[in-house]
Write an enzyme that holds these catalytic residues in place. Structure first.
Site, short mmCIF file in Angstrom:
data_model
loop_
_atom_site.label_atom_id
_atom_site.label_comp_id
_atom_site.label_asym_id
_atom_site.label_seq_id
_atom_site.Cartn_x
_atom_site.Cartn_y
_atom_site.Cartn_z
N GLY A 167 0.85 -1.20 0.00
CA GLY A 167 0.00 0.00 0.00
C GLY A 167 0.88 1.24 0.00
N ASP A 217 -2.95 6.51 0.54
CA ASP A 217 -3.19 7.72 1.32
C ASP A 217 -2.58 7.63 2.73
OD1 ASP A 217 -4.73 10.14 1.83
OD2 ASP A 217 -5.86 8.83 3.20
N LEU A 218 -2.72 6.49 3.36
CA LEU A 218 -2.20 6.35 4.73
C LEU A 218 -0.67 6.46 4.73
CD1 LEU A 218 -2.83 5.63 7.75
CD2 LEU A 218 -2.20 3.30 7.14
N ASP A 234 1.24 -6.73 -8.03
CA ASP A 234 -0.19 -6.98 -7.95
C ASP A 234 -0.33 -8.03 -6.84
OD1 ASP A 234 -2.65 -8.15 -8.13
OD2 ASP A 234 -2.72 -8.14 -10.32
N ASP A 243 -4.39 0.10 16.34
CA ASP A 243 -5.47 1.03 16.66
C ASP A 243 -4.73 2.32 16.96
OD1 ASP A 243 -7.21 2.72 18.05
OD2 ASP A 243 -8.49 1.03 18.55
N HIS A 244 -4.76 3.24 16.02
CA HIS A 244 -3.82 4.37 16.16
C HIS A 244 -4.12 5.22 17.39
CE1 HIS A 244 -6.93 6.70 14.04
NE2 HIS A 244 -6.33 7.78 14.46
N LYS A 267 -1.66 7.50 20.77
CA LYS A 267 -1.78 8.91 21.14
C LYS A 267 -1.28 9.11 22.57
CE LYS A 267 -5.73 9.79 18.11
NZ LYS A 267 -5.32 10.75 17.09
N HIS A 327 -11.52 2.44 18.46
CA HIS A 327 -10.95 3.53 19.27
C HIS A 327 -11.73 3.78 20.56
CE1 HIS A 327 -8.99 3.94 15.50
NE2 HIS A 327 -9.87 4.72 14.92
N LYS A 385 -13.50 19.49 16.45
CA LYS A 385 -12.67 18.29 16.41
C LYS A 385 -12.12 18.14 17.82
CE LYS A 385 -9.62 15.13 14.96
NZ LYS A 385 -10.01 13.80 14.56
C1 BG6 Z 1 -10.07 6.35 11.70
C2 BG6 Z 1 -11.45 6.37 11.10
O1 BG6 Z 1 -9.82 5.11 12.29
O2 BG6 Z 1 -9.98 7.36 12.69
C3 BG6 Z 1 -11.74 7.74 10.51
O3 BG6 Z 1 -11.53 5.39 10.09
C4 BG6 Z 1 -11.54 8.81 11.54
O4 BG6 Z 1 -13.06 7.80 9.99
C5 BG6 Z 1 -10.17 8.67 12.19
O5 BG6 Z 1 -11.64 10.07 10.88
C6 BG6 Z 1 -10.04 9.63 13.36
O6 BG6 Z 1 -8.73 9.64 13.79
P1 BG6 Z 1 -8.13 10.91 14.50
O7 BG6 Z 1 -6.76 10.50 14.92
O8 BG6 Z 1 -8.16 12.04 13.51
O9 BG6 Z 1 -9.05 11.21 15.66
#
Ligand code: BG6
Length: 492
Positions: free
Chosen positions: A14, A18-19, A84, A176-177, A181, A239, A345
Site C-alpha cells: 500500500g 493515502d495512509l 499486484d 489502533d492508532h 496517542k 478507538h 474536532k
Molecule cells: C479512523 C477512522 O480510524 O480514525 C476515521 O476510520 C476517523 O473515519 C479517524 O476520521 C479519526 O482519527 P483521529 O486521529 O483524527 O481522531
C-alpha cells in the site's frame, strides 16, 4: 518490554496509498532523524509501475518539511517493487530483493511486513508471504495490520485464522492508532500514579463517564468505505472501546504487555450486551444534514456527498450508554458518542464525580456543580480538573474553578505522532499499544450484539445539522438519566 533498536527491513504494502503518504512516511522520517544509527530500509509495494526514483520522489513529497542535507540519506533507504498482490509469482521476485537488501544493509533478517492496504487483501498478502517463503528468516518477523480487522466477529475470526497460519500472536501488531496517542497512553498513568484519583475511581464516587470523539470532517474521499461501515464500526468497535477499557481497567500487577492487555480484556468481557429490549434506550444513531460549520463553511448533507446513495441510512453519528458489570463499575453509566461533521474536532474523556451528600456548601444560588476531570486527548493534550471554591464575597457562595495542565500548548512540548510511536514500538518488539486478538474479538461481540438488536427492533436514524453536536436524541439519552453532556473543555 522494549528491545534494543535492531536493523529492520520494512516491506510496506500500500506504498502509494493515502495512509502511507499522510502518516507513515512522515513517521518514518521522524524515526530516522531520532535514530542516528539509521535502523531501517523500506521496500514499498504497490501496483503503480514506478521505479525506485519515482517512489523516492513520492516519499519526499509526503514529508511535512524539506529534507535537510543530513537527512538526504533517508530517501536512499527506500526501494520500490511494483506488485499486484494477487499475483503469487511476484512474491518470489520480491524475495530476491528482500534478500539482497538484507545482505547489503546487514539487516540480520529482521522483517516487518506492514499491510497498509484495503482490508480485502489482508489475508491474500499474508498467505502469499508464506507461500513465497518471505517469512522464513533467521531474524525476527512481524506483521503490522491496519484496521478494519474484519467487518464482524465471523469475518474477523476468518482473517485471524489466516494470519495465524503465518505469524504467531506475538508477531502480530494490530493497529489502533488511538493507542499511539500520548494522552490515551497517559490514561493509565493519570489513574494509577495518582492516589487522589485511583482511590475514588469507582462507583462510590463517580456518577458517570463521558467519552466523546467528535470530528468536523465529513466522509471526504472515503464514501465507498464509510457508507458500508458507519460510525459504530468505524470508531466505536476500536478507538472508543479501547478508551473505555483503559479508563475502566484494574491496575495491572506488572507493567508488562500481557498484564496490561489482560486487564483491558476483563473490562471488555464485562460490558453488558445490548439486547433488542434495551437498544432503543441505550443507542442513538444519527446522520448529518446540511449545515453551517464552525469555520462558516456550508456543508452538504451526507446523502448529497459524492458516492453516497440519496437514501443511505448509514449512521455518521452514534451515542450509546453502556454498563460495565463488575465490582468497580456496577451502576455507573459510560456515555460514548462520536460523529462526523460535528461542531468541533475534539476527543475528551470527562469523569463526573458524585456530589457530596447533603453538602451545605454546594447549596448556593449557582446550584450544585459537580467535580469533573477532563482528559483532553486531542487536539489539545492535557487535563482539566473542575472544582468548587468560595466566591470573593462575604457569603458562602461557591464558584467553579478549573485547574489545567497542557501537554502540547507550546511548540517545544510537542511529542511524537501516534504512528511514529507505534512503528517504533513494533521495531522494538513492544506490542503493548496494539490490540490482542481477544480484545478485537470481544469488541466485535459487543458491536455485533448492537447490530443484531437494532435489526430485530429497528431504531430510528435521527438527523442532525452539520456543525452541531449531534441529534437532539443524543441529549435526551442522558437527560432521561438526569444527566447532560458536559460542554467539551478547552485548555488555555
Ligand atoms: C479512523 C477512522 O480510524 O480514525 C476515521 O476510520 C476517523 O473515519 C479517524 O476520521 C479519526 O482519527 P483521529 O486521529 O483524527 O481522531
Amino acid at each position: 518490554m522494549k528491545e534494543q533498536t535492531q536493523p529492520t527491513l520494512i516491506v510496506l504494502f500500500g506504498a502509494s496509498g493515502d495512509l502511507a503518504e499522510r502518516k507513515l512516511y512522515p513517521a518514518l522520517y521522524e524515526i530516522y532523524k531520532k535514530n542516528g544509527n539509521k535502523p531501517f530500509v523500506v521496500i514499498g509495494c504497490a501496483r503503480r509501475p514506478w521505479d525506485h526514483d519515482q517512489f523516492r520522489a513520492f516519499v519526499e513529497s509526503s514529508l511535512r518539511e524539506t529534507l535537510d542535507t543530513e537527512s538526504k540519506g533517508f530517501l536512499q533507504r527506500f526501494f520500490y517493487y511494483p506488485l499486484d498482490v494477487n499475483h503469487t509469482d511476484a512474491y518470489h521476485e520480491l524475495r530476491d530483493l528482500v534478500e539482497q537488501l538484507d545482505r547489503d544493509y546487514h539487516l540480520k533478517g529482521n522483517r516487518l511486513f506492514y499491510l497498509a492496504l484495503a482490508p480485502e487483501y489482508f489475508s491474500t498478502v499474508t498467505l502469499n508471504l508464506k507461500e513465497a517463503h518471505l517469512t522464513e528468516t533467521n531474524g525476527w518477523k512481524r506483521l503490522i495490520i491496519e484496521k478494519p480487522f474484519g467487518k464482524d466477529l465471523t469475518s474477523a475470526k476468518a482473517l485471524n485464522d489466516d494470519i495465524c497460519k503465518v505469524f504467531m500472536e506475538d508477531e502480530i501488531y494490530r493497529i489502533d492508532h488511538y493507542l499511539g496517542k500520548e494522552m490515551v497512553q497517559n490514561i493509565q498513568v493519570i489513574r494509577f500514579a495518582n492516589p487522589i484519583f485511583e482511590s475514588i475511581w469507582n462507583n462510590r464516587y463517580i456518577a458517570n463517564i463521558q467519552i466523546t470523539a467528535s470530528e468536523t470532517i465529513g466522509v471526504g474521499e472515503r464514501a465507498g468505505y464509510y457508507d458500508r461501515t458507519g460510525a459504530l464500526l468505524d470508531m466505536v468497535q476500536n478507538h472508543i472501546l479501547q478508551m473505555v477499557a483503559l479508563t475502566a481497567m484494574e491496575p495491572p500487577s506488572r507493567l508488562e504487555t500481557e498484564d496490561i492487555r489482560d486487564e483491558k480484556v476483563k473490562v471488555l468481557r464485562s460490558i453488558r450486551p445490548v439486547t433488542a429490549e434495551c437498544v432503543a434506550d441505550q443507542i442513538v444513531r444519527g446522520q448529518y444534514t446540511r449545515g453551517l460549520l464552525a469555520n462558516s463553511e456550508r456543508a452538504i448533507a451526507y446523502r448529497e456527498e459524492d458516492g453516497i446513495a440519496h437514501n443511505s441510512d448509514t449512521e455518521t453519528f452514534i451515542a450509546a450508554k453502556l454498563y460495565i458489570d463488575n465490582f468497580r463499575w456496577s451502576g455507573v453509566p459510560f456515555y460514548i458518542r462520536t460523529g462526523k461533521r460535528l461542531k468541533t474536532k475534539s476527543t475528551q474523556i470527562i469523569v463526573q464525580f458524585k456530589n457530596a451528600p447533603l453538602n451545605p456548601y454546594l447549596r448556593t444560588f449557582n446550584g450544585e456543580e459537580p467535580n469533573l476531570l477532563a482528559i483532553h486527548v486531542q487536539p489539545d493534550e492535557g487535563l482539566t480538573l473542575k472544582l468548587n471554591a468560595k466566591r470573593f464575597t462575604e457569603k458562602w457562595d461557591t464558584m467553579p474553578i478549573t485547574l489545567d495542565f497542557c501537554n502540547n500548548c507550546s511548540k517545544e512540548d510537542y511529542g511524537s505522532d501516534a504512528y511514529e510511536r507505534l512503528i517504533n514500538d513494533c521495531m522494538h518488539g513492544d506490542s503493548t499499544n496494539f490490540t490482542r486478538w481477544d480484545e478485537v474479538a470481544l469488541s466485535w461481540e459487543y458491536v455485533d450484539g448492537i447490530i443484531r438488536a437494532w435489526r430485530e427492533k429497528p431504531i430510528p436514524l435521527n438527523f442532525y445539522e452539520a456543525g452541531s453536536m449531534g441529534p437532539y436524541e443524543s441529549d435526551q439519552l442522558l437527560k432521561k438519566d438526569g444527566c447532560e453532556w458536559w460542554p467539551l473543555m478547552k485548555l488555555s
